[in-house]
Design an enzyme around this catalytic site. Structure first.
Site, PDB file in Angstrom:
ATOM      1  N   ASP A  58      80.745 -33.041  67.520  1.00  0.00           N
ATOM      2  CA  ASP A  58      79.824 -32.266  66.676  1.00  0.00           C
ATOM      3  C   ASP A  58      78.871 -33.155  65.881  1.00  0.00           C
ATOM      4  O   ASP A  58      77.682 -32.831  65.741  1.00  0.00           O
ATOM      5  CB  ASP A  58      80.591 -31.315  65.759  1.00  0.00           C
ATOM      6  N   ASP A 102      89.600 -33.531  70.737  1.00  0.00           N
ATOM      7  CA  ASP A 102      89.970 -32.453  69.804  1.00  0.00           C
ATOM      8  C   ASP A 102      89.587 -31.062  70.316  1.00  0.00           C
ATOM      9  O   ASP A 102      90.083 -30.059  69.802  1.00  0.00           O
ATOM     10  CB  ASP A 102      89.284 -32.673  68.447  1.00  0.00           C
ATOM     11  N   GLY A 114      93.546 -34.181  66.556  1.00  0.00           N
ATOM     12  CA  GLY A 114      92.836 -32.905  66.651  1.00  0.00           C
ATOM     13  C   GLY A 114      91.947 -32.612  65.462  1.00  0.00           C
ATOM     14  O   GLY A 114      91.290 -31.578  65.400  1.00  0.00           O
ATOM     15  N   ARG A 171     113.295 -36.849  62.916  1.00  0.00           N
ATOM     16  CA  ARG A 171     112.503 -38.061  63.156  1.00  0.00           C
ATOM     17  C   ARG A 171     111.073 -37.671  63.505  1.00  0.00           C
ATOM     18  O   ARG A 171     110.866 -36.734  64.273  1.00  0.00           O
ATOM     19  CB  ARG A 171     113.056 -38.848  64.357  1.00  0.00           C
ATOM     20  N   ARG A 200      93.874 -40.952  73.239  1.00  0.00           N
ATOM     21  CA  ARG A 200      92.468 -41.208  73.526  1.00  0.00           C
ATOM     22  C   ARG A 200      92.241 -42.252  74.603  1.00  0.00           C
ATOM     23  O   ARG A 200      91.223 -42.233  75.283  1.00  0.00           O
ATOM     24  CB  ARG A 200      91.771 -41.684  72.244  1.00  0.00           C
TER      25      ARG A 200
HETATM   26  O1  F6P Z   1      87.925 -37.010  66.979  1.00  0.00           O
HETATM   27  C1  F6P Z   1      88.817 -37.713  67.756  1.00  0.00           C
HETATM   28  C2  F6P Z   1      89.867 -38.329  66.909  1.00  0.00           C
HETATM   29  O2  F6P Z   1      90.719 -39.049  67.752  1.00  0.00           O
HETATM   30  C3  F6P Z   1      90.618 -37.373  65.995  1.00  0.00           C
HETATM   31  O3  F6P Z   1      91.563 -36.622  66.693  1.00  0.00           O
HETATM   32  C4  F6P Z   1      91.163 -38.314  64.956  1.00  0.00           C
HETATM   33  O4  F6P Z   1      91.380 -37.681  63.724  1.00  0.00           O
HETATM   34  C5  F6P Z   1      90.051 -39.293  64.811  1.00  0.00           C
HETATM   35  O5  F6P Z   1      89.300 -39.253  65.995  1.00  0.00           O
HETATM   36  C6  F6P Z   1      90.470 -40.716  64.562  1.00  0.00           C
HETATM   37  O6  F6P Z   1      89.290 -41.432  64.395  1.00  0.00           O
HETATM   38  P1  F6P Z   1      89.104 -42.986  64.200  1.00  0.00           P
HETATM   39  O7  F6P Z   1      88.747 -43.538  65.526  1.00  0.00           O
HETATM   40  O8  F6P Z   1      87.936 -43.064  63.287  1.00  0.00           O
HETATM   41  O9  F6P Z   1      90.349 -43.544  63.641  1.00  0.00           O
END
Ligand code: F6P
Length: 378
Positions: A116, A140, A183, A281, A290
């Site tokens: 976005d 996400d 997310g 846990r 990712r």
């Molecule tokens: O938007 C993708 C994402 O992996 C989110 O799920 C997570 O909150 C964020 O990016 C983590 O971002 P960064 O790379 O800035 O740590």
């Protein structure tokens, strides 16, 4: 007639970045169009740092590769760019430099692969007369106007595998196994992974949870002889009347998401242990979601998005985002995607004004979770 185009990948990486790049490059080559890639997203556009992309050399053998061959940038809002001048932090609108670069390099279209925030800047560039076409990226799955973003399906698969593994160790040791997934402010990964992995409880940002209700579900399972439970918690989940758990606040400049979410999984595990007497846990899945190779679904979706974007450019249809609507490839104006975030150069993503897509009660995933008795903490 377009002759020369450039791609930029922006924001947190997502499996499928390279597959989109390949889809664009191959479709460009089919149509005799030259393709380039800016290095590290909007930052590359600002510095005019780009490379030639072609399927014989730079963009060869990339379909299955994770990450992005042209990098990505998570903190580059060129409309409100953080700079240091005389030891002072200042914010400047450097977007005109980018527009000049595009003009001087004679790029007929810029493809913006991102979420976005990235598409907000893309919309703003399109208002400045740049030919832009967006492609919705993010694990996400929270980009407005599309049913799915590339990267999401892979993240869910990774989370599902983690749930499977937590299941067996949880069952063996009669424990509550909590999995914190990413997310941001949407519960798509958590909800879909919970269904795919057969979790007992899913806590998502859209439904502030009552921890006592989650504990009750675990007690009920105990009464039925199931002395273990699996709980999926979205990083953006929050208790009823409470707040989101923040790991830290960064200073990556204005107009980018400076909030690093994290920690709610630990909190939930601790509380459930106290309330149920069962050992609990937490596992925080993090960047595993990712990184790495995209699953087949994301390779195909990304290729479709890339090819469609190039076709739109050939048709001269700019200022749009490629989307999946009613299961089919389509496009929508970037203006619709960005929604009520009208001010040019203002905060890009993750704010009240941004238009992210969240889980709704009438969505199939929500209804399915309810039907099969996944506890949502309400
Ligand atoms: O938007 C993708 C994402 O992996 C989110 O799920 C997570 O909150 C964020 O990016 C983590 O971002 P960064 O790379 O800035 O740590």
């Amino acid at each position: 007639m377009i002759k020369k185009v450039a791609i930029l990948a922006n924001g947190g990486d997502a499996p499928g970045f390279n597959a989109v790049i390949r889809g664009i490059v191959k479709t460009a080559e089919t149509n005799g169009i030259e393709c380039y890639g800016f290095i590290d997203g909007y930052r590359g556009l600002l510095k005019n740092d780009f490379i030639k992309l072609d399927s014989a050399t730079t963009a060869s053998g990339i379909l299955h590769k994770g990450g992005s061959i042209i990098g990505s940038s998570t903190n580059a809002n060129v409309f409100n760019y953080k700079l240091e001048e005389n030891g002072q932090v200042v914010y400047k609108d450097l977007s005109d430099i980018c527009v000049e670069n595009i003009k001087n390099d004679e790029f007929d279209c810029i493809f913006t692969l991102g979420g976005d925030g990235t598409q907000k800047s893309a919309r703003d560039f399109s208002l400045k007369g740049v030919n832009v076409i967006g492609i919705p990226k993010t694990i996400d799955n929270d980009v407005a106007c599309t049913e799915i973003t590339f990267g999401f399906n892979t993240a869910v698969s990774v989370a599902m595998e983690a749930i499977d593994r937590l299941h067996t160790t949880g069952e063996t040791h009669h424990r509550i196994m909590v999995l914190e997934v990413m997310g941001r402010y949407a519960g798509w990964i958590a909800l879909e992974a919970a269904i795919a992995g057969g979790a007992d409880i899913a806590l998502i940002p859209e439904i502030p949870y009552d921890i006592n209700i989650a504990a009750k579900k675990i007690e009920e399972r105990k009464e039925k002889g199931k002395n273990f439970s699996v709980v999926v918690v979205a990083e953006g989940a929050m208790p009823k009347g409470g707040t989101i758990t923040v790991e830290n606040i960064r200073d990556n400049g204005a107009g980018v998401d400076n909030t690093k979410l994290g920690g709610v999984g630990d909190k939930v595990a601790k509380e459930l242990q106290e309330l149920t007497g069962l050992d609990a846990r937490n596992t925080t899945l993090g960047y595993m979601q990712r990184g790495g190779t995209p699953v087949a679904f994301d390779r195909v979706l990304s290729t479709k998005y890339g090819a469609k974007a190039m076709e739109l450019a050939i048709e001269g249809k700019f200022g749009v985002l490629t989307v999946i609507k009613d299961g089919k490839l389509n496009s929508v104006p970037l203006e619709d995607v960005v929604g009520n975030n009208k001010v040019m150069g203002a905060v890009s993503g993750n704010t009240a004004e941004s238009n992210i897509r969240k889980v709704t009660r009438d969505h199939d995933l929500f209804k399915t979770a309810k039907s099969i008795g996944i506890c949502l903490g309400e």
